[in-house]
Design a protein around this motif. Structure first.
Motif, PDB file in Angstrom:
ATOM      1  N   MET A 172      36.909  38.313  39.624  1.00  0.00           N
ATOM      2  CA  MET A 172      37.268  39.609  39.652  1.00  0.00           C
ATOM      3  C   MET A 172      38.290  39.828  38.406  1.00  0.00           C
ATOM      4  O   MET A 172      39.226  40.153  38.785  1.00  0.00           O
ATOM      5  N   THR A 173      38.223  40.079  36.990  1.00  0.00           N
ATOM      6  CA  THR A 173      39.186  41.123  36.861  1.00  0.00           C
ATOM      7  C   THR A 173      38.788  42.078  36.961  1.00  0.00           C
ATOM      8  O   THR A 173      38.533  43.335  35.662  1.00  0.00           O
ATOM      9  N   ALA A 174      40.216  42.525  36.742  1.00  0.00           N
ATOM     10  CA  ALA A 174      40.572  44.416  36.175  1.00  0.00           C
ATOM     11  C   ALA A 174      40.393  44.313  34.610  1.00  0.00           C
ATOM     12  O   ALA A 174      40.565  44.207  33.907  1.00  0.00           O
ATOM     13  N   GLY A 175      40.001  45.996  34.357  1.00  0.00           N
ATOM     14  CA  GLY A 175      39.231  45.868  33.505  1.00  0.00           C
ATOM     15  C   GLY A 175      37.665  45.472  32.794  1.00  0.00           C
ATOM     16  O   GLY A 175      37.651  46.351  31.678  1.00  0.00           O
ATOM     17  N   LEU A 176      37.245  44.537  33.524  1.00  0.00           N
ATOM     18  CA  LEU A 176      36.081  43.899  32.915  1.00  0.00           C
ATOM     19  C   LEU A 176      34.953  44.422  34.340  1.00  0.00           C
ATOM     20  O   LEU A 176      34.540  45.497  33.796  1.00  0.00           O
ATOM     21  N   ASP A 177      35.195  43.659  35.528  1.00  0.00           N
ATOM     22  CA  ASP A 177      34.061  43.834  36.073  1.00  0.00           C
ATOM     23  C   ASP A 177      35.041  44.919  37.371  1.00  0.00           C
ATOM     24  O   ASP A 177      34.164  45.010  38.344  1.00  0.00           O
ATOM     25  N   THR A 178      36.079  44.682  37.856  1.00  0.00           N
ATOM     26  CA  THR A 178      37.031  45.724  38.794  1.00  0.00           C
ATOM     27  C   THR A 178      38.561  47.061  37.962  1.00  0.00           C
ATOM     28  O   THR A 178      38.818  47.222  36.605  1.00  0.00           O
ATOM     29  N   PRO A 179      37.973  48.550  37.967  1.00  0.00           N
ATOM     30  CA  PRO A 179      38.831  49.133  37.954  1.00  0.00           C
ATOM     31  C   PRO A 179      40.439  48.792  37.691  1.00  0.00           C
ATOM     32  O   PRO A 179      40.889  47.691  38.483  1.00  0.00           O
ATOM     33  N   ASP A 180      40.837  48.876  35.898  1.00  0.00           N
ATOM     34  CA  ASP A 180      42.118  48.414  35.477  1.00  0.00           C
ATOM     35  C   ASP A 180      42.918  49.680  36.192  1.00  0.00           C
ATOM     36  O   ASP A 180      41.906  50.854  37.092  1.00  0.00           O
ATOM     37  N   ARG A 181      44.320  49.468  35.974  1.00  0.00           N
ATOM     38  CA  ARG A 181      45.178  50.850  36.461  1.00  0.00           C
ATOM     39  C   ARG A 181      44.808  51.803  35.913  1.00  0.00           C
ATOM     40  O   ARG A 181      45.339  53.358  36.359  1.00  0.00           O
ATOM     41  N   ARG A 182      44.305  52.241  35.112  1.00  0.00           N
ATOM     42  CA  ARG A 182      43.688  53.408  34.576  1.00  0.00           C
ATOM     43  C   ARG A 182      42.061  54.438  34.975  1.00  0.00           C
ATOM     44  O   ARG A 182      41.684  55.046  33.961  1.00  0.00           O
ATOM     45  N   GLY A 183      41.492  53.017  35.690  1.00  0.00           N
ATOM     46  CA  GLY A 183      40.587  53.082  36.159  1.00  0.00           C
ATOM     47  C   GLY A 183      39.341  52.765  35.225  1.00  0.00           C
ATOM     48  O   GLY A 183      37.759  53.450  35.031  1.00  0.00           O
TER      49      GLY A 183
END
Length: 233
Positions: free
Chosen positions: A1-12
């Motif tokens: 799971m990668t933030a910004g791809l398939d999970t939300p990053d710090r800005r959702g």
């Protein structure tokens, strides 16, 4: 799971690697892959694409693009007093790349942050200068650094005077975002002279000042005239 791809990053945000994959406007460009290199606050992508050259041959290319969103900027002017209202604030990128102290004199500006350009620039003018403007005059919309930055900047102009002031003080900006902005009111001719000497070195501000001299509020030619007179020596 990668933030910004398939999970939300710090800005959702998610799906940041999908941006630009479905472009079809240019038959000479075939996008093959989009990688997200960073999505801390803004987004840095590396795009792999095939490009057909003018002689017909295809080549595989890679480019990095920095996506910080689109923005807007405005020149506040007072034709009766023949002045402009600018801002001064610290800019780290300029400081690390040769500017003596990083304190740049600029036209008020900011990112759209999901708002329409006109709404955004009214917000930024109030936050950065303490003036609430009426309907701003659209000037032009440009890509400021198309070789690497995706941003489109919407340029506006509007009059200001004491009646438009809603906030007075020594500093403006959004404190939670670390902004510490001072206003600088200059005679228009002095502002143009500062472009020549390097006192004003911000591109968007120089563009607005030249527009104001060529066909804007301080022009000596009729509106929309094709006759351009030089303002920089």
């Amino acid at each position: 799971m990668t933030a910004g791809l398939d999970t939300p990053d710090r800005r959702g945000r998610t799906g940041l690697d999908l941006h630009g994959r479905d472009l079809t406007g240019n038959p000479r460009v075939r996008v093959r892959d989009v990688e997200v290199l960073s999505c801390d606050w803004y987004v840095l992508r590396r795009t792999t694409f095939d490009y057909r050259h003018s002689d017909g041959h295809w080549s595989r290319e890679q480019r990095e693009t920095y996506d910080r969103g689109d923005g807007a900027t405005i020149l506040l002017h007072n034709t009766e007093r023949r002045t402009v209202l600018l801002t001064r604030q610290f800019r780290l990128p300029a400081y690390v790349n040769g500017h003596p102290d990083g304190m740049l004199i600029e036209a008020a500006a900011g990112l759209l942050d999901g708002d329409a350009p006109e709404e955004a620039i009214r917000r930024e003018a109030a936050e950065e200068t303490g003036h609430v403007i009426g309907v701003p005059e659209p000037v032009f919309t440009v890509y400021m650094s198309p070789g690497s930055v995706t941003e489109r900047l919407h340029f506006y102009a509007a009059p200001y005077d004491p009646a438009t002031t809603v906030a007075e003080g020594d500093g403006y900006g959004v404190a939670e975002e670390g902004e510490d902005i001072a206003t600088v009111e200059l005679p228009f001719d002095e502002a143009l002279a500062m472009v020549r000497t390097g006192g004003i070195a911000d591109a968007k501000t120089i563009m607005l000042l030249q527009w104001a001299a060529l066909e804007g509020p301080f022009s000596m030619t009729p509106p929309h005239s094709t006759l351009l007179r030089p303002v920089l020596g």
